[in-house]
Write an enzyme that holds these catalytic residues in place. Structure first.
Site, PDB file in Angstrom:
ATOM      1  CD  GLU A  41      31.163 -25.859  39.130  1.00  0.00           C
ATOM      2  OE1 GLU A  41      31.976 -24.883  39.596  1.00  0.00           O
ATOM      3  OE2 GLU A  41      31.142 -26.010  37.853  1.00  0.00           O
ATOM      4  CG  ASP A 106      14.158 -19.401  35.145  1.00  0.00           C
ATOM      5  OD1 ASP A 106      12.946 -19.618  35.714  1.00  0.00           O
ATOM      6  OD2 ASP A 106      14.814 -18.539  35.887  1.00  0.00           O
ATOM      7  CG  ASP A 108      11.388 -15.896  36.270  1.00  0.00           C
ATOM      8  OD1 ASP A 108      11.571 -16.657  36.851  1.00  0.00           O
ATOM      9  OD2 ASP A 108      12.555 -15.238  36.032  1.00  0.00           O
ATOM     10  CB  CYS A 118      -4.222 -10.890  40.497  1.00  0.00           C
ATOM     11  SG  CYS A 118      -3.099 -12.136  39.835  1.00  0.00           S
ATOM     12  CB  CYS A 128      -1.052 -14.487  38.783  1.00  0.00           C
ATOM     13  SG  CYS A 128      -0.281 -14.419  40.099  1.00  0.00           S
ATOM     14  N   GLY A 158      11.380 -21.560  43.873  1.00  0.00           N
ATOM     15  CA  GLY A 158      11.615 -20.985  45.093  1.00  0.00           C
ATOM     16  C   GLY A 158      11.021 -19.452  45.176  1.00  0.00           C
ATOM     17  N   GLY A 161       8.560 -18.574  40.121  1.00  0.00           N
ATOM     18  CA  GLY A 161       8.365 -19.426  38.842  1.00  0.00           C
ATOM     19  C   GLY A 161       8.519 -20.724  38.867  1.00  0.00           C
ATOM     20  CB  VAL A 162       7.946 -23.700  37.374  1.00  0.00           C
ATOM     21  CG1 VAL A 162       6.819 -23.401  38.297  1.00  0.00           C
ATOM     22  CG2 VAL A 162       7.463 -23.223  36.024  1.00  0.00           C
TER      23      VAL A 162
END
Length: 282
Positions: A41, A106, A108, A118, A128, A158, A161-162
């Site tokens: 999907e 995820d 963040d 910072c 950071c 985006g 984070g990653v």
């Protein structure tokens, strides 16, 4: 630089026409199996928060044609189902079920707001970003060494984070309990914003924790002392003390909290105090 919706729409038309990596993208999500792809999907978000769910495609050409037609602002990759998602209304209720999906973690940057100084919230800077670098190394090592996964894709989310996509077949077939067990294994931090001490270790640390500490130690002083100045004010010092086990070094460091030494000096003093003070493990 901010881009309004109208400008973004025009830029996306160029992106989907000339730049989108259709072939590798579909190769990745189909695992070179057209039947597998046809049951995957996709969800598209259009300008104006219009959602198009249960989209599915048999090949890269179908996918490319649809993207260039609808020009989505966002693409969400969903699970692989037992039937083609675009045909789900042709089957009776309850027969349309997910059978596989990648395990995705995820991370963040906002998870580190209590210990980074910072930036805050969605803001990110090179200083950071080291938090993300450490997190990636720790989780990557655990997933490979402790669970035996080998097909890991790390991508920038985006914004702040990653994401880690675990694509091994054994991971894709895990049920919710199995996925939750992996997440629990990797979790040490518990408690909300009002709880200062969020990590409790009893007895001999697990080998995975020792490995993680070794990874952190390579970056800790440069990150926390040089970049974050994490002991630079009395408030910061008090926060660090509140994270330690109760009744250990706190009473011996009342003057240390308010002293005017720099973070490096205070860090060395804290380490010395920890070494010589009998400690009660909580």
């Amino acid at each position: 630089m901010a881009v309004d919706a109208g400008e973004l729409e025009e830029l996306l038309k160029i992106y989907y026409s000339r730049l989108f990596p259709y072939t590798p993208y579909i190769k990745w999500l189909s695992y070179n199996n057209p039947e597998y792809l046809s049951k995957r999907e996709f969800c598209f978000t259009l300008n104006g928060d219009i959602y198009l769910r249960y989209k599915s495609f048999s090949n890269v050409d179908e996918f490319k044609k649809e993207l260039k037609t609808v020009n989505p602002f966002k693409i969400d990759v969903g699970a692989v189902y037992n039937i083609k998602p675009k045909d789900h209304k042709s089957f009776k209720s309850g027969s349309f079920t997910a059978v596989e999906r990648e395990v995705v973690f995820d991370i963040d940057m906002t998870d580190y707001d209590e210990v980074r100084y910072c930036c805050s919230e969605a803001k990110i800077c090179p200083a950071c970003w080291v938090f993300m670098k450490i997190a990636v190394r720790i989780i990557d090592e655990a997933l490979r060494q402790d669970f035996g996964f080998s097909h890991l894709l790390w991508v920038y989310s985006g914004r702040r984070g990653v994401h880690c996509w675990i694509a091994d077949e054994s991971a894709r077939k895990l049920n919710n309990n199995g996925r939750g067990a992996i997440a629990d294994y990797l979790s040490l931090v518990v408690g909300g914003d009002q709880q200062a001490k969020k990590v409790t270790l009893n007895g001999t640390p697990h080998p995975s924790i020792k490995r993680s500490v070794n990874i952190i130690s390579r970056y800790f002083e440069e990150l926390m002392i040089d970049s974050q100045d994490f002991l630079g004010t009395p408030e910061k010092c008090q926060k660090v003390l509140s994270m330690l086990p109760a009744n250990t070094v706190q009473n011996d460091l009342t003057e240390w909290v308010t002293s005017h030494h720099d973070s490096k000096t205070k860090w060395n003093q804290l380490k010395d105090a920890w070494q010589v003070t009998p400690r009660k493990r909580n």
